[in-house]
Design a protein around this motif. Structure first.
Motif, PDB file in Angstrom:
ATOM      1  N   ASN A   1     -43.840 -30.673 -19.583  1.00 37.30           N
ATOM      2  CA  ASN A   1     -44.097 -29.691 -18.616  1.00 37.30           C
ATOM      3  C   ASN A   1     -45.539 -28.686 -19.325  1.00 37.30           C
ATOM      4  OD1 ASN A   1     -43.394 -28.132 -20.961  1.00 37.30           O
ATOM      5  ND2 ASN A   1     -41.797 -27.028 -19.908  1.00 37.30           N
ATOM      6  N   GLY A   2     -46.435 -29.588 -20.003  1.00 39.72           N
ATOM      7  CA  GLY A   2     -47.609 -28.777 -20.248  1.00 39.72           C
ATOM      8  C   GLY A   2     -47.278 -27.845 -21.577  1.00 39.72           C
TER       9      GLY A   2
ATOM     10  N   GLY B   1     -40.374 -18.939 -17.577  1.00 43.11           N
ATOM     11  CA  GLY B   1     -39.127 -19.072 -18.060  1.00 43.11           C
ATOM     12  C   GLY B   1     -38.606 -20.661 -18.344  1.00 43.11           C
ATOM     13  N   GLY B   2     -39.302 -21.539 -17.706  1.00 41.72           N
ATOM     14  CA  GLY B   2     -38.863 -23.083 -17.859  1.00 41.72           C
ATOM     15  C   GLY B   2     -39.501 -23.560 -19.256  1.00 41.72           C
ATOM     16  N   GLN B   3     -40.760 -23.070 -19.549  1.00 42.54           N
ATOM     17  CA  GLN B   3     -41.533 -23.413 -20.702  1.00 42.54           C
ATOM     18  C   GLN B   3     -40.739 -22.990 -21.952  1.00 42.54           C
ATOM     19  OE1 GLN B   3     -45.282 -22.454 -19.449  1.00 42.54           O
ATOM     20  NE2 GLN B   3     -45.916 -24.266 -19.490  1.00 42.54           N
ATOM     21  N   ARG B   4     -40.284 -21.571 -21.665  1.00 44.14           N
ATOM     22  CA  ARG B   4     -39.566 -20.833 -22.847  1.00 44.14           C
ATOM     23  C   ARG B   4     -38.185 -21.534 -23.138  1.00 44.14           C
ATOM     24  NH1 ARG B   4     -40.240 -14.458 -23.501  1.00 44.14           N
ATOM     25  NH2 ARG B   4     -39.548 -14.027 -25.493  1.00 44.14           N
TER      26      ARG B   4
ATOM     27  N   GLU C   1     -25.165 -22.080 -20.607  1.00 45.81           N
ATOM     28  CA  GLU C   1     -25.832 -21.994 -19.356  1.00 45.81           C
ATOM     29  C   GLU C   1     -27.401 -21.776 -19.429  1.00 45.81           C
ATOM     30  OE1 GLU C   1     -23.466 -19.404 -16.283  1.00 45.81           O
ATOM     31  OE2 GLU C   1     -22.388 -18.487 -17.857  1.00 45.81           O
ATOM     32  N   HIS C   2     -27.834 -22.875 -20.184  1.00 44.71           N
ATOM     33  CA  HIS C   2     -29.144 -22.713 -20.456  1.00 44.71           C
ATOM     34  C   HIS C   2     -30.066 -22.859 -19.147  1.00 44.71           C
ATOM     35  CE1 HIS C   2     -28.810 -26.892 -20.587  1.00 44.71           C
ATOM     36  NE2 HIS C   2     -30.026 -27.103 -20.798  1.00 44.71           N
ATOM     37  N   THR C   3     -29.598 -23.319 -18.093  1.00 49.29           N
ATOM     38  CA  THR C   3     -30.482 -23.485 -17.179  1.00 49.29           C
ATOM     39  C   THR C   3     -30.217 -22.505 -15.876  1.00 49.29           C
ATOM     40  OG1 THR C   3     -29.054 -25.055 -15.559  1.00 49.29           O
ATOM     41  CG2 THR C   3     -30.222 -26.028 -17.340  1.00 49.29           C
TER      42      THR C   3
ATOM     43  N   THR D   1     -36.889 -26.190 -11.701  1.00 49.50           N
ATOM     44  CA  THR D   1     -37.090 -26.356 -13.069  1.00 49.50           C
ATOM     45  C   THR D   1     -35.919 -26.795 -13.683  1.00 49.50           C
ATOM     46  OG1 THR D   1     -38.741 -24.592 -12.686  1.00 49.50           O
ATOM     47  CG2 THR D   1     -37.909 -24.691 -14.928  1.00 49.50           C
ATOM     48  N   ALA D   2     -34.624 -25.982 -13.159  1.00 53.62           N
ATOM     49  CA  ALA D   2     -33.336 -26.235 -13.778  1.00 53.62           C
ATOM     50  C   ALA D   2     -32.927 -27.727 -13.956  1.00 53.62           C
ATOM     51  CB  ALA D   2     -32.251 -25.572 -12.919  1.00 53.62           C
TER      52      ALA D   2
END
Length: 255
Positions: A138-139, A153-156, A176-178, A185-186
């Motif tokens: 994801n870069g 948020g997704g990168q974090r 519940e990390h997604t 992104t989830a």
């Protein structure tokens, strides 16, 4: 082989001057090496309480917990961090926002170790951290020197996952990390999660409200209700379920 065992775990709190509320009720759970257990339950079922007692942030009222046969019921949270890693629902909770991505990963490498004054040797780790982040896709590898608070948020959350698994914990808790991410992104993060669990042969418990993920991922599925495990389904039992079956079960027994 059992990695973690919970025996007769009970947690109660005072709910008013004359009432006690039971959060966990004589709960028994054996977690075996390599298990990937998805955890489902409605609000107040005891999911977060279960994770908090496993990680040591919340003491049991009664019951016992064992790591590879050794009792750890009274072990402090910071000492449990040597063998337990956790990724939270909120992307902000698993990282230090003012520290860069590389600094966060370096800190994660020292999780559970005795604190002492040493040279960071951050430059020597940069190539490894670049390759590690590149595997996420994801870069994130292009942001090694970026403060974590500036990430999406997704990168974090992806970084939180890397930090939690960088030392291959004996038990990984995914809380519940997604849940705070958009559907696309989830989905990407769940694929990354499954890949790292399989590649590292990690033992994992994952709370989720996404019933599709509960059916797709893991080799066991447990259903919580009022602090008790009312179903513990094996891989073969889980494979026979449809989304409609699971939804119907929730409507009948939990909601």
């Amino acid at each position: 082989m059992a990695i973690f065992e919970i025996k007769k775990a009970t947690k109660s709190i005072q709910n008013g001057p004359k009432e006690q509320k039971i959060l966990l009720n004589q709960l028994d759970l054996t977690i075996n090496q390599g298990d990937f257990i998805t955890v489902l339950g409605g609000n107040g079922a005891g999911k977060s309480t279960l994770f908090n007692t496993i990680s040591g942030t919340l003491p049991l009222t009664s019951g016992q917990m064992f790591l590879e046969g050794k009792e750890v019921t009274q072990l402090a949270e910071e000492k449990r961090a040597r063998f337990i890693a956790r990724v939270f629902q909120d992307p902000k909770m698993g990282t230090a926002p003012r520290m860069t991505v590389a600094e966060n990963l370096l800190l994660a490498q020292q999780r559970g170790e005795k604190r002492q004054l040493i040279f960071r040797q951050l430059k020597q780790q940069k190539d490894y951290f670049y390759t590690l982040c590149q595997s996420i896709g994801n870069g994130l590898e292009n942001h090694l020197d970026t403060p974590t608070g500036h990430l999406s948020g997704g990168q974090r959350q992806a970084l939180s996952l890397l930090m939690a698994t960088i030392k291959s914990p004996q038990l990984l808790l995914l809380d519940e990390h997604t849940a705070a991410l958009d559907p696309k992104t989830a989905k990407q993060l769940m694929e990354i999660t499954n890949q790292r669990i399989n590649e590292q042969n990690l033992t994992c418990l994952m709370i989720t409200h996404r019933m599709e993920d509960a059916l797709k991922y893991g080799n066991r599925l447990i259903l919580l209700q009022k602090g008790e495990i009312i179903k513990d389904l094996s891989q073969s039992e889980k494979e026979k379920l449809t989304l409609s079956d699971l939804l119907h079960f929730f409507e009948e027994t939990i909601f």
